[in-house]
Enzyme design. Structure first.
Site, PDB file in Angstrom:
ATOM      1  N   CYS A   1       4.447  14.561   8.032  1.00  0.00           N
ATOM      2  CA  CYS A   1       3.187  14.506   8.768  1.00  0.00           C
ATOM      3  C   CYS A   1       3.516  13.969  10.163  1.00  0.00           C
ATOM      4  O   CYS A   1       4.631  14.122  10.645  1.00  0.00           O
ATOM      5  CB  CYS A   1       2.155  13.648   8.045  1.00  0.00           C
ATOM      6  SG  CYS A   1       2.697  11.966   7.693  1.00  0.00           S
TER       7      CYS A   1
ATOM      8  N   HIS B   1      -4.269 -11.817  -6.299  1.00  0.00           N
ATOM      9  CA  HIS B   1      -4.658 -10.430  -6.620  1.00  0.00           C
ATOM     10  C   HIS B   1      -4.557 -10.266  -8.135  1.00  0.00           C
ATOM     11  O   HIS B   1      -3.477 -10.341  -8.705  1.00  0.00           O
ATOM     12  CB  HIS B   1      -3.724  -9.453  -5.901  1.00  0.00           C
ATOM     13  CG  HIS B   1      -4.191  -8.025  -5.929  1.00  0.00           C
ATOM     14  ND1 HIS B   1      -4.051  -7.229  -7.031  1.00  0.00           N
ATOM     15  CD2 HIS B   1      -4.810  -7.262  -4.993  1.00  0.00           C
ATOM     16  CE1 HIS B   1      -4.554  -6.026  -6.774  1.00  0.00           C
ATOM     17  NE2 HIS B   1      -5.020  -6.022  -5.530  1.00  0.00           N
TER      18      HIS B   1
END
Length: 612
Positions: free
Chosen positions: A27, A536
């Site tokens: 990309c 987390h």
């Protein structure tokens, strides 16, 4: 060129060699590999290379972030090495590497298909920008010149199904030319004439829904996916002696009618349904999408998942000629990174670091943020928070004022003309959005980021040693073994993980609650020294949307060591197919700054790690 060859030789070696690669494309900033054996993807070795900004294990892909020179490295690899399925002697990707989470697999498939055609969307979008500028300078929209230039630019979008067919065929391992033939069925002038007439049509008495597939995304992807199964079945059952003639005939004669009668209309309805949700949000909470994208774009870019928003943006362009799903929010986020890099450039004392910050600032202004993300935002303490905050505020302004984008292009200063429309207020508000993002991020970063060594030394003088206690009973898991690339790579900082054996998470330090994620799976704490911690809970548990979590504290609340933070139903999390591992990270810290416990079993009274 010789330096390029040395770099690409190392890259190929660190992804496991050319025989380990089934596919490669790129990309704007990344080399994207599909590998047979992902265990050979040597992230630590790649990230030591000066040409590599980061290496990311993202679902089906192994991504190497290069920056602006990605195209030259890609060309060198394709010229030197034999890449593709033919090189692998029929070996397919190990099934152990396949993600078992259906949603994540679908997103990864979508990203893999959309990423190679971003260059086409940018080309068409920037062509539209040039056309808009020519109109501002007097080009008449009724003139023949305008009409010809306009259909040249529109071709990138109208014939999008052809390009998606080719990309999807490579992903689903089927013939790309037959796939493009299916796109031709959807866009054939005779079929378009029948649809335009509005009269009912049918094939052998079976009705065909009147759908226009120009600029569509989802229908052709579903059709090629279905075609790939027909292809594989034909390959197995057709005798070799007639396979050359019979196989392509059967693929087309089975797929094409089903595409027009069932799959195409179904894909169109699915796309309409997804867009209806977005339209509902825009109507009732118009500020929401640009704000969310403004805040979380850096995190999406880190794992290469920002591309997954392209289909919704494309559907919006096809229906309304504009979109606010990616453009306004990414404009806010991208220029926030530019503002942060500018502040670091001014504050940084180290000459090499200043050059990196300046280069990152320039590329972020042009809409390419990976150099700023990995060279600045994640490198300096608190900068990520500053970027996300300023991106959110600027995105909120864009949402409240109804900013939309009229064509594709990496959102930045040079693509502001993509916001030029019939109302001059749109480009005005887009410019204000850009200014807010740059200004706020510059101010936040300049005053709150920790930049040079003297700043860090001052922090260390106040608290030369900071102990982080246990947050829950359980077994220690080294951070590098956690099944989440963002944490295991140390991109956000260093720390440790725990496989929990109880259900209450407590505070490991005296601190202030600085952040509670809306999905309740993560809590941020700021210690008196200014050091930030993140807890987390679980891997990918944001997808549970808060189910199984009960947060016991509020933002801004002061907590002490041992105070309960959350109760978690870990049995529910496991039954839903998620990893319950809890991660505790000291944000923006280097591994040498932490001394992690050597115990394998941890309790609330033990030290998890000490920060020096």
């Amino acid at each position: 060129m010789e330096n390029n060859m040395k770099t690409t030789d190392k890259i190929i070696r660190y992804v496991g060699g050319e025989k380990n690669i089934t596919n490669l494309y790129h990309c704007a900033t990344r080399l994207r590999f599909n590998l047979i054996d992902k265990s050979k993807f040597n992230i630590s070795a790649l990230e030591k290379m000066p040409e590599v900004l980061a290496a990311v294990d993202s679902g089906d892909e192994a991504q190497i972030v290069i920056g602006g020179k990605v195209g030259s490295y890609y060309q060198e690899i394709m010229k030197t090495y034999k890449i593709g399925d033919d090189n692998n002697n029929g070996i397919k990707e190990n099934s152990q590497n396949k993600d078992t989470n259906l949603f994540k697999r679908l997103i990864n498939v979508l990203v893999n298909i959309m990423s190679p055609i971003i260059v086409v969307l940018i080309a068409g979008g920037m062509f539209k920008v040039v056309l808009a500028i020519l109109v501002l300078f007097g080009l008449n929209k009724q003139s023949m010149n305008y009409q010809i230039l306009n259909f040249m630019a529109d071709s990138a979008f109208y014939f999008l199904p052809f390009m998606l067919a080719n990309s999807a065929a490579k992903k689903f391992n089927t013939n790309p030319y037959l796939a493009m033939m299916m796109a031709g069925v959807l866009l054939h002038p005779n079929f378009i004439t029948l649809v335009t007439s509005g009269k009912p049509i049918s094939l052998f008495g079976v009705p065909i829904r009147l759908v226009s597939y120009g600029s569509s995304v989802i229908p052709i992807i579903l059709i090629v996916w279905f075609m790939s199964y027909i292809d594989h079945i034909c390959e197995k059952i057709i005798p070799n002696i007639v396979k050359t003639m019979l196989k392509p005939l059967l693929i087309v004669i089975i797929t094409a009618p089903i595409a027009l009668i069932i799959i195409g209309p179904l894909g169109s309805l699915l796309g309409d349904g997804l867009f209806s949700i977005v339209s509902f949000l825009n109507k009732h909470v118009s500020w929401l999408i640009p704000t969310v994208i403004g805040i979380f774009s850096p995190l999406l870019v880190m794992i290469g998942m920002h591309v997954s928003l392209l289909p919704l943006s494309t559907i919006s362009f096809a229906k309304y000629g504009s979109e606010n799903i990616m453009g306004p929010g990414q404009l806010a986020s991208n220029l926030s990174q530019a503002g942060a890099a500018m502040a670091i450039f001014i504050r940084e004392k180290n000459r090499n670091a200043k050059e990196i910050a300046l280069s990152a600032c320039i590329t972020a202004f042009s809409g390419i943020t990976e150099p700023a993300l990995y060279g600045v935002t994640l490198k300096y303490k608190r900068v990520l928070t500053c970027v996300m905050a300023s991106g959110g505020i600027a995105g909120l302004y864009a949402g409240l004022t109804g900013v939309v984008r009229y064509s594709f292009g990496a959102p930045g200063i040079f693509t502001l003309p993509t916001f030029i429309g019939s109302s001059p207020k749109n480009i005005t508000n887009a410019c204000i959005t850009a200014f807010l993002a740059i200004f706020l991020s510059f101010i936040f970063t300049y005053f709150f980021a920790v930049v040079d060594k003297s700043d860090r030394d001052k922090s260390n003088i106040k608290t030369p040693k900071q102990e982080v206690k246990g947050i829950i009973s359980g077994k220690i898991v080294p951070l590098e073994k956690v099944d989440d690339q963002v944490f295991s790579s140390g991109s956000l900082g260093n720390g440790v993980a725990i496989n929990p054996s109880s259900d209450t998470v407590v505070s490991p330090v005296n601190a202030e609650i600085s952040m509670i994620y809306p999905t309740k799976h993560a809590i941020g704490l700021t210690m008196e020294s200014g050091q930030e911690l993140m807890i987390h809970i679980g891997i990918n548990t944001a997808k549970l949307k808060g189910k199984g979590f009960e947060v016991l504290v509020e933002n801004g609340q002061k907590v002490k060591v041992g105070d309960p933070l959350a109760k978690v139903d870990f049995n529910f999390i496991k039954n839903e197919g998620f990893d319950p591992t809890i991660i505790v990270v000291a944000l923006n810290t280097q591994s040498e700054k932490l001394r992690i416990t050597k115990k394998q079993d941890i309790t609330l009274t033990d030290n998890l790690f000490t920060i020096y």
